[in-house]
Design an enzyme around this catalytic site. Structure first.
Site, PDB file in Angstrom:
ATOM      1  N   PHE A 103     -31.276   1.213 -23.024  1.00  0.00           N
ATOM      2  CA  PHE A 103     -31.904   1.413 -21.899  1.00  0.00           C
ATOM      3  C   PHE A 103     -32.138   3.055 -21.428  1.00  0.00           C
ATOM      4  O   PHE A 103     -31.291   3.727 -21.623  1.00  0.00           O
ATOM      5  CB  PHE A 103     -31.505   1.077 -20.473  1.00  0.00           C
ATOM      6  CG  PHE A 103     -32.370   0.223 -19.569  1.00  0.00           C
ATOM      7  CD1 PHE A 103     -32.957  -0.330 -19.352  1.00  0.00           C
ATOM      8  CD2 PHE A 103     -32.167   1.757 -18.203  1.00  0.00           C
ATOM      9  CE1 PHE A 103     -34.142  -0.301 -18.034  1.00  0.00           C
ATOM     10  CE2 PHE A 103     -32.707   1.571 -16.911  1.00  0.00           C
ATOM     11  CZ  PHE A 103     -34.275   0.046 -17.015  1.00  0.00           C
TER      12      PHE A 103
ATOM     13  N   ASP B 246     -27.726  10.994 -23.466  1.00  0.00           N
ATOM     14  CA  ASP B 246     -28.238   9.844 -21.959  1.00  0.00           C
ATOM     15  C   ASP B 246     -27.294   9.576 -21.259  1.00  0.00           C
ATOM     16  O   ASP B 246     -26.703   8.009 -21.833  1.00  0.00           O
ATOM     17  CB  ASP B 246     -29.393   8.592 -22.623  1.00  0.00           C
ATOM     18  CG  ASP B 246     -29.701   8.370 -21.333  1.00  0.00           C
ATOM     19  OD1 ASP B 246     -29.442   8.878 -19.945  1.00  0.00           O
ATOM     20  OD2 ASP B 246     -30.736   7.510 -21.222  1.00  0.00           O
TER      21      ASP B 246
ATOM     22  N   LYS C 137     -28.270   8.763 -11.300  1.00  0.00           N
ATOM     23  CA  LYS C 137     -27.167   8.253 -10.720  1.00  0.00           C
ATOM     24  C   LYS C 137     -26.056   9.012  -9.739  1.00  0.00           C
ATOM     25  O   LYS C 137     -26.658   9.184  -8.766  1.00  0.00           O
ATOM     26  CB  LYS C 137     -26.988   7.734 -11.888  1.00  0.00           C
ATOM     27  CG  LYS C 137     -27.412   6.316 -12.024  1.00  0.00           C
ATOM     28  CD  LYS C 137     -26.953   4.980 -13.221  1.00  0.00           C
ATOM     29  CE  LYS C 137     -28.356   4.552 -13.630  1.00  0.00           C
ATOM     30  NZ  LYS C 137     -28.692   3.729 -12.743  1.00  0.00           N
TER      31      LYS C 137
HETATM   32  C1  LIG Z   1     -28.942   4.950 -19.434  1.00  0.00           C
HETATM   33  C2  LIG Z   1     -29.565   4.732 -18.461  1.00  0.00           C
HETATM   34  N1  LIG Z   1     -30.927   5.744 -19.073  1.00  0.00           N
HETATM   35  C3  LIG Z   1     -32.161   6.214 -17.733  1.00  0.00           C
HETATM   36  C4  LIG Z   1     -31.991   5.506 -16.760  1.00  0.00           C
HETATM   37  C5  LIG Z   1     -32.905   5.449 -15.578  1.00  0.00           C
HETATM   38  O1  LIG Z   1     -32.803   6.105 -14.161  1.00  0.00           O
HETATM   39  P1  LIG Z   1     -33.813   5.890 -13.361  1.00  0.00           P
HETATM   40  O2  LIG Z   1     -33.633   4.040 -12.648  1.00  0.00           O
HETATM   41  O3  LIG Z   1     -33.354   6.568 -12.694  1.00  0.00           O
HETATM   42  O4  LIG Z   1     -35.003   6.199 -13.313  1.00  0.00           O
HETATM   43  C6  LIG Z   1     -30.876   4.502 -16.592  1.00  0.00           C
HETATM   44  C7  LIG Z   1     -30.745   3.589 -15.009  1.00  0.00           C
HETATM   45  O5  LIG Z   1     -30.347   2.896 -15.082  1.00  0.00           O
HETATM   46  C8  LIG Z   1     -30.159   4.593 -17.137  1.00  0.00           C
HETATM   47  O6  LIG Z   1     -28.510   3.414 -17.320  1.00  0.00           O
END
Ligand SMILES: Cc1ncc(COP(=O)(O)O)c(C=O)c1O
Length: 436
Positions: free
Chosen positions: A141, A249, A278
């Site tokens: 994700f 990520d 986050k």
């Molecule tokens: C690993 C990862 N990357 C990217 C995102 C996307 O972040 P945002 O919701 O702040 O765009 C998330 C959100 O849950 C995530 O867990």
């Protein structure tokens, strides 16, 4: 005290105001939060095992974060860093660069959301390498923007109906040991799923066309899938051998979630680019790409950035977060929390057939629920029922995973013992009630 509104009234108003697509897990509306507790508009208390999806590692309304936000808001709330910059964004970049893994000179781009950090990491990788392709993973994700969604693997609800997607994105299997895509077993497999990248180059995309590989150290939304420690070093080496950049990520795994500041520390891998969001600013919108200085500096002026990127109030909140990690020994606390949680979840697995797998690192832990331990049939309906059972008794907890059958723990790292015990007891009662 008489509450001005009820949850029911707000639910009715919501239906006319907010699109259904922006769905909520709970039907109760928050009034306030403190540490690991939140209170709804009717005064009901909940133990929060969700942390606003991994955002509140330092806890709700930490007094130092609140003070930093107030203080900065009184000075100025916005200039746009690209118009009139400010010192404390630089200070935050310096602090982040000191803790993001990598023994090399770094630079930091601030933007607003996790998805935007992912977008920019890929932009920078493409720009630097002059290559188009990106390899991501099944079960990943990476956000809901067009590229974030393309990199994301799970089709429903994230991708369905929103295509066509961004070209040159390829997905390879991930090290999901509990449901090995190659039907092998660790450690006898020799972590050959990482070597599979060589095969992937033959049948999916040429290494010479690949700008970057992007991986979550532990897949968050995908089900807290936790690869063996050999996995990422192997992948990184193959990337290095082929001039492919490695993007970690760390949006969900970062900021102490796994007991170290960043999860790649467990794997001893230094990513070329790391995305952070986050828990970085305790709920204020802020994300970052922290990366090798030569890569970050390769992009021409104006090619990356944004109106709100590195908002001054968000940067102040993030500096307070960094200070809290130091002054409250939050990493040590996180490690202790991880040990406690692991032993409880392992006990749950021993006692309840429903718990097929317990996995994660430090306090980033989850239980995969199955109908039957032999067939591993996902128990998504039980997971849903468990969430409801918990919520009805004052515990907010989240599910994740491709089948929606993984119960994940993302409580604030500052949670107090009695709050933790209360939450775990509710969780256990729920498991016991559902266990066949
Ligand atoms: C690993 C990862 N990357 C990217 C995102 C996307 O972040 P945002 O919701 O702040 O765009 C998330 C959100 O849950 C995530 O867990």
């Amino acid at each position: 005290m008489k509450q001005p509104v009820t949850n029911e009234q707000l639910n009715d108003r919501r239906a006319g105001a907010i699109p259904k697509g922006q769905a909520s897990l709970t039907s109760c509306y928050i009034q306030s939060g403190k540490g690991a507790l939140v209170y709804d508009v009717e005064g009901r208390e909940y133990v929060d095992f969700s942390g606003g999806i991994a955002v509140m590692n330092v806890g709700h309304s930490h007094p130092k974060v609140v003070a930093a936000i107030k203080d900065q808001a009184e000075k100025f709330t916005h200039t746009c860093f690209m118009v009139m910059p400010y010192e404390h964004a630089i200070a935050l970049a310096e602090k982040l660069q000191a803790v993001v893994p990598g023994h090399f000179a770094k630079s930091t781009l601030f933007i607003n959301s996790g998805a935007e950090a992912v977008e920019n990491a890929v932009k920078i990788a493409r720009y630097y390498t002059k290559r188009p392709a990106v390899i991501a993973f099944e079960h990943s994700f990476h956000g809901r923007t067009m590229l974030g969604m393309t990199l994301t693997s799970k089709v429903k609800p994230y991708k369905y109906g929103f295509g066509p997607f961004v070209p040159e994105v390829y997905h390879m299997p991930y090290a999901y040991c509990y449901r090995c895509p190659f039907n092998l077993e660790y450690p006898a497999c020799g972590v050959s799923c990482a070597d599979y990248l060589h095969e992937f180059f033959l049948s999916h995309v040429a290494p010479e066309s690949t700008a970057a590989l992007i991986a979550e150290p532990i897949q968050g939304e995908g089900g807290f899938i936790t690869p063996p420690l050999e996995y990422f070093p192997k992948l990184k080496k193959i990337c290095e051998d082929n001039g492919i950049l490695f993007i970690a990520d760390e949006i969900q795994t970062g900021m102490g979630r796994t007991g170290t500041m960043f999860a790649m520390e467990h794997y001893q891998v230094e990513a070329d680019l790391t995305t952070v969001a986050k828990s970085l600013a305790a709920g204020m919108p802020l994300s970052a790409v922290v990366g090798r200085k030569d890569l970050m500096d390769s992009v021409h002026p104006g090619g990356i950035g944004g109106t709100y990127g590195g908002n001054p109030v968000s940067c102040s909140a993030a500096l307070a977060v960094m200070e809290i990690f130091e002054s409250e020994n939050l990493l040590e606390k996180a490690q202790r929390l991880g040990t406690k949680l692991r032993s409880r979840l392992d006990q749950f697995k021993e006692k309840y057939e429903l718990v097929g797998d317990v996995r994660g690192i430090g306090p980033m832990l989850a239980m995969e629920l199955v109908k039957d331990r032999k067939t591993k049939t996902p128990a998504a309906d039980d997971a849903k029922a468990l969430l409801k059972y918990c919520f009805d008794r004052g515990l907010i907890v989240l599910a994740c995973g491709g089948y929606g059958n993984v119960i994940r723990l993302l409580m604030p790292l500052v949670i107090e013992d009695d709050q933790l015990e209360k939450g775990l007891s509710i969780l256990e009662e729920g498991l016991s009630a559902l266990n066949r």
